[in-house]
Design a protein around this motif. Structure first.
Motif, mmCIF file in Angstrom:
data_model
loop_
_atom_site.group_PDB
_atom_site.id
_atom_site.type_symbol
_atom_site.label_atom_id
_atom_site.label_comp_id
_atom_site.label_asym_id
_atom_site.label_seq_id
_atom_site.Cartn_x
_atom_site.Cartn_y
_atom_site.Cartn_z
ATOM 1 N N THR A 2 0.753 -1.325 -0.040
ATOM 2 C CA THR A 2 -0.061 0.094 0.048
ATOM 3 C C THR A 2 0.671 1.200 0.010
ATOM 4 N N ARG A 3 1.888 1.061 0.828
ATOM 5 C CA ARG A 3 2.659 2.459 0.769
ATOM 6 C C ARG A 3 3.358 2.753 -0.589
ATOM 7 N N ALA A 4 3.882 1.672 -1.317
ATOM 8 C CA ALA A 4 4.231 1.654 -2.700
ATOM 9 C C ALA A 4 3.407 2.622 -3.397
ATOM 10 N N TRP B 23 16.522 -5.212 3.265
ATOM 11 C CA TRP B 23 15.349 -6.303 3.249
ATOM 12 C C TRP B 23 14.322 -6.317 4.142
ATOM 13 N N ASN B 24 14.092 -5.262 5.036
ATOM 14 C CA ASN B 24 13.013 -5.318 6.193
ATOM 15 C C ASN B 24 11.622 -4.811 5.322
ATOM 16 N N LEU B 25 11.715 -3.756 4.745
ATOM 17 C CA LEU B 25 10.697 -3.139 4.172
ATOM 18 C C LEU B 25 11.212 -2.965 2.571
ATOM 19 N N PRO B 26 11.331 -4.300 1.978
ATOM 20 C CA PRO B 26 11.916 -4.024 0.626
ATOM 21 C C PRO B 26 11.086 -3.002 -0.202
ATOM 22 N N LEU B 27 9.995 -3.133 -0.671
ATOM 23 C CA LEU B 27 9.274 -2.311 -1.734
ATOM 24 C C LEU B 27 8.668 -1.067 -1.050
ATOM 25 N N LEU B 28 8.715 -0.913 0.221
ATOM 26 C CA LEU B 28 8.214 0.230 0.688
ATOM 27 C C LEU B 28 9.380 1.184 0.637
ATOM 28 N N LEU B 29 10.487 0.938 0.892
ATOM 29 C CA LEU B 29 11.724 1.628 0.887
ATOM 30 C C LEU B 29 12.329 2.092 -0.399
ATOM 31 N N LEU B 30 12.232 1.099 -1.196
ATOM 32 C CA LEU B 30 12.429 0.993 -2.849
ATOM 33 C C LEU B 30 11.989 2.250 -3.259
ATOM 34 N N THR B 31 10.623 2.250 -3.106
ATOM 35 C CA THR B 31 9.638 3.364 -3.964
ATOM 36 C C THR B 31 9.654 4.441 -3.182
ATOM 37 N N TRP B 32 9.976 4.540 -1.776
ATOM 38 C CA TRP B 32 10.209 5.707 -1.071
ATOM 39 C C TRP B 32 11.413 6.504 -1.776
ATOM 40 N N LYS B 33 12.221 6.045 -2.387
ATOM 41 C CA LYS B 33 13.523 6.394 -3.138
ATOM 42 C C LYS B 33 13.202 6.713 -4.561
ATOM 43 N N PHE C 153 21.357 9.117 3.690
ATOM 44 C CA PHE C 153 21.317 7.820 4.577
ATOM 45 C C PHE C 153 20.353 7.608 5.385
ATOM 46 N N GLU C 154 19.529 6.690 5.808
ATOM 47 C CA GLU C 154 18.687 6.448 6.375
ATOM 48 C C GLU C 154 19.209 5.152 7.068
ATOM 49 N N LEU C 155 19.710 5.007 8.461
ATOM 50 C CA LEU C 155 20.543 4.184 8.913
ATOM 51 C C LEU C 155 19.955 3.457 10.024
ATOM 52 N N GLN D 149 11.740 -5.910 12.967
ATOM 53 C CA GLN D 149 12.922 -5.490 11.674
ATOM 54 C C GLN D 149 12.463 -4.194 11.089
ATOM 55 N N VAL D 150 12.469 -3.231 11.867
ATOM 56 C CA VAL D 150 12.091 -1.899 11.308
ATOM 57 C C VAL D 150 12.746 -0.897 11.933
ATOM 58 N N CYS D 151 13.529 -0.082 11.115
ATOM 59 C CA CYS D 151 14.609 0.725 11.824
ATOM 60 C C CYS D 151 14.155 1.708 12.847
ATOM 61 N N LEU D 152 12.598 1.822 12.772
ATOM 62 C CA LEU D 152 12.081 2.929 13.568
ATOM 63 C C LEU D 152 11.660 2.173 14.985
ATOM 64 N N TRP E 129 2.897 5.482 16.958
ATOM 65 C CA TRP E 129 4.171 5.195 16.501
ATOM 66 C C TRP E 129 4.031 4.800 15.164
ATOM 67 N N TYR E 130 4.940 5.351 14.180
ATOM 68 C CA TYR E 130 4.992 4.958 12.702
ATOM 69 C C TYR E 130 3.687 5.438 12.157
ATOM 70 N N LEU E 131 3.352 6.849 12.639
ATOM 71 C CA LEU E 131 2.397 7.440 11.754
ATOM 72 C C LEU E 131 3.129 8.509 11.041
ATOM 73 N N ARG E 132 2.842 8.436 9.730
ATOM 74 C CA ARG E 132 3.858 9.166 8.551
ATOM 75 C C ARG E 132 2.779 9.979 7.811
ATOM 76 N N ASP E 133 3.220 11.151 7.758
ATOM 77 C CA ASP E 133 2.993 12.171 6.882
ATOM 78 C C ASP E 133 4.230 12.424 5.688
ATOM 79 N N PRO F 160 9.870 15.965 7.217
ATOM 80 C CA PRO F 160 11.200 15.604 6.954
ATOM 81 C C PRO F 160 11.211 14.232 7.727
ATOM 82 N N PHE F 161 12.230 13.094 7.069
ATOM 83 C CA PHE F 161 12.409 11.712 7.859
ATOM 84 C C PHE F 161 14.022 11.474 7.490
ATOM 85 N N GLY F 162 14.439 11.030 8.653
ATOM 86 C CA GLY F 162 15.720 10.809 8.614
ATOM 87 C C GLY F 162 16.334 10.620 10.192
HETATM 88 O O1 LIG Z 1 8.199 5.227 6.546
HETATM 89 C C1 LIG Z 1 9.006 5.597 5.525
HETATM 90 O O2 LIG Z 1 8.964 6.358 4.919
HETATM 91 C C2 LIG Z 1 10.440 4.942 5.896
HETATM 92 O O3 LIG Z 1 11.264 5.325 5.259
HETATM 93 C C3 LIG Z 1 10.624 3.909 6.762
HETATM 94 C C4 LIG Z 1 11.841 3.225 7.392
HETATM 95 C C5 LIG Z 1 11.938 2.255 8.034
HETATM 96 C C6 LIG Z 1 13.009 1.666 7.857
HETATM 97 O O4 LIG Z 1 13.375 0.287 8.449
#
Ligand SMILES: O=C(O)C(=O)/C=C/C=C/O
Length: 488
Positions: free
Chosen positions: A107-109, A156-166, A255-257, A288-291, A449-453, A457-459
């Motif tokens: 859905t996020r893609a 590898w944790n959110l493969p399509l979400l993070l790919l399409t975010w970029k 870099f989002e590390l 397995q989410v960086c957040l 938690w993990y409510l995203r607009d 700014p994200f990083g």
């Molecule tokens: O929600 C996002 O845009 C995002 O970049 C999430 C990152 C999660 C990393 O593990």
């Protein structure tokens, strides 16, 4: 007669190409073989970068904002029309629960592409009228140009979400991209190549090279003299390696590390809401989410109640096959990663951890014995001197620590080398704003938690990364600005 496994190839300048070798992609639910992946050697990576450059030198390089926004919308529609295929591919690679892949990853893609189609369509830049000597004026205005060929390396944790975010903002800004997905999760990046091709993108706009990091596609890509920038999400140490590789060319990096994210739970919080939100923040995607939260600091007045609530929630998680009824939690991504998480479990015991729940490998029956399963785990009895409270574990685990005063809580939360995310749980709006602002992180949530607009700014800072993406921040990274000054 078992059918031969699917083979996933590289996507270079509009065509799928075989690699010089293949490697196995396995399903972490039970260790079964998902597909064989064609590894890109230096030559294939070079062809991808050359193909991307050729796209920029062709019609794509002079595309209009409207044309690019329309392409992004067609890509989103293409993903939507193959929604179930993307879910199936993501779940096969990661073992994550079906509902999570549907509601979060795929859905996020769609949302990522549609959001950046909107943003690029209404984006402007700044201009200034300058009074000059002799009563004249000068006009200064900025114009955005694409960075060029952008290397996109995703985890590898959110493969399509993070790919399409970029990919979405990169294409919105007129770049061409070479993507290196994780070797553990190659499927959705490859499927996306079909969708982007079928949406009418010019050859070379989107390229995929499969492989590993060192002495493989990741290294060949970041070393390539033809790239103009690198955006990477993944481990902090890998970020340092990429930075060293591109330093001689002074390439821009985004870099989002890693993270070692804290939660601060105050006496005046809504306990039920905090327990629900913290359960998500610790155990979503098997931690397995960086957040995700790995450190929970709880004011003493509600410590026992919150701990009891979290333990009960952890015990209520259902580990199982992605599509099985009631599954809430999948496996870790691989046995290799599980060994790392188990190492943290063992270390925690030597550092004084009291295991409140979990702490081992679950017995889920013979048919899942080949999977990378781990028990959701909560610890008490630790403090910030423990290595497991300082180093990112990236699993379904958190340490629960009591505190007394607000200042003590803020100090404990900020006592880390990372700076990605934090959550503050309080019903006192003044305290919530005051404490949230003092978190030394890129994103500070209050009572959620993990409510995203996606415009925000994200990083992260410190070991959590460099730069911000999201809204205009993405446009700032994926473009170069030229300021034009016209004297009258
Ligand atoms: O929600 C996002 O845009 C995002 O970049 C999430 C990152 C999660 C990393 O593990």
């Amino acid at each position: 007669m078992t059918s031969s496994p699917a083979e996933l190839q590289n996507f270079v300048a509009g065509s799928f190409v075989e690699g010089t070798a293949t490697f196995e992609n396995t399903n972490p639910v039970d260790g079964s073989l998902v597909s064989l992946i064609h590894e890109a050697d230096r030559g294939i990576v070079d062809a991808a970068v050359v193909g991307a450059r050729a796209a920029l030198n062709g019609p794509w390089g002079s595309s209009t904002v409207a044309e690019r926004a329309a392409l992004l919308r067609r890509i989103a529609d293409g993903i939507e029309s193959r929604f179930d295929e993307f879910v199936t591919a993501e779940v096969a690679d990661t073992g994550k629960p079906l509902a999570l892949a549907e509601q979060m990853d795929v859905t996020r893609a769609l949302v990522n592409f549609r959001t950046f189609a909107d943003i690029i369509s209404t984006a402007g830049t700044e201009s200034f009228l300058t009074d000059t000597a002799g009563g004249g004026t000068a006009l200064n205005y900025a114009v955005r140009k694409p960075l060029g060929v952008v290397a996109i390396i995703v985890p590898w944790n959110l493969p399509l979400l993070l790919l399409t975010w970029k990919v979405a903002p990169a294409l919105a800004c007129g770049n061409a991209v070479v993507v290196k997905p994780s070797e553990d999760t190659p499927s959705t990046a490859t499927l996306l190549a079909e969708v982007i091709r079928d949406a009418g993108a010019a050859s070379g706009v989107y390229n995929v090279v499969h492989g590993f990091g060192g002495n493989s596609a990741g290294q060949f890509l970041t070393e390539h003299p033809g790239i103009n920038g690198v955006t990477f999400t993944g481990a902090s140490a890998t970020g340092s390696t990429i930075m060293r590789t591109v330093a001689p060319r002074l390439l821009p990096v985004s870099f989002e590390l890693g993270g070692k994210n804290a939660a601060l739970v105050f006496d005046d919080c809504d306990v039920e809401r905090a327990v629900e939100g913290l359960t998500r923040s610790v155990f979503t995607n098997t931690g397995q989410v960086c957040l995700c939260t790995e450190r929970v600091y709880i004011q003493r007045g509600v410590y026992k109640e919150v701990v009891a609530g979290l333990v009960e929630k952890a015990k209520g998680l259902r580990l199982g096959r992605p599509g099985a009824e009631g599954t809430t939690t999948g496996p870790l991504i691989s046995d290799k990663h599980r060994v790392k998480v188990q190492g943290a479990f063992a270390t925690a015991l030597t550092e004084g951890a009291e295991v409140l729940v979990g702490g081992g490998v679950p017995d889920l029956g013979a048919d899942l014995a080949g999977g990378s399963w781990i028990e959701p785990t909560l610890w008490a009895g630790l403090d910030n001197s423990a290595s497991v409270m300082r180093d990112e574990i990236f699993g379904p685990v958190a340490g629960l620590v009591p505190f007394d005063t607000e200042e003590e809580g803020i100090h404990l939360a900020n006592d880390t080398d990372y700076g990605l995310a934090a959550s503050v749980w309080s019903s006192n709006i003044d305290r919530a704003h005051r404490v949230a602002r003092r978190m030394e992180v890129g994103i500070s949530w209050v009572n959620t938690w993990y409510l995203r607009d996606l415009r925000s700014p994200f990083g992260g800072s410190g070991l959590s990364g460099i730069g911000r993406e999201g809204g205009q921040h993405s446009l700032n990274f994926y473009t170069e600005l030229t300021n034009v000054c016209v004297a009258s």
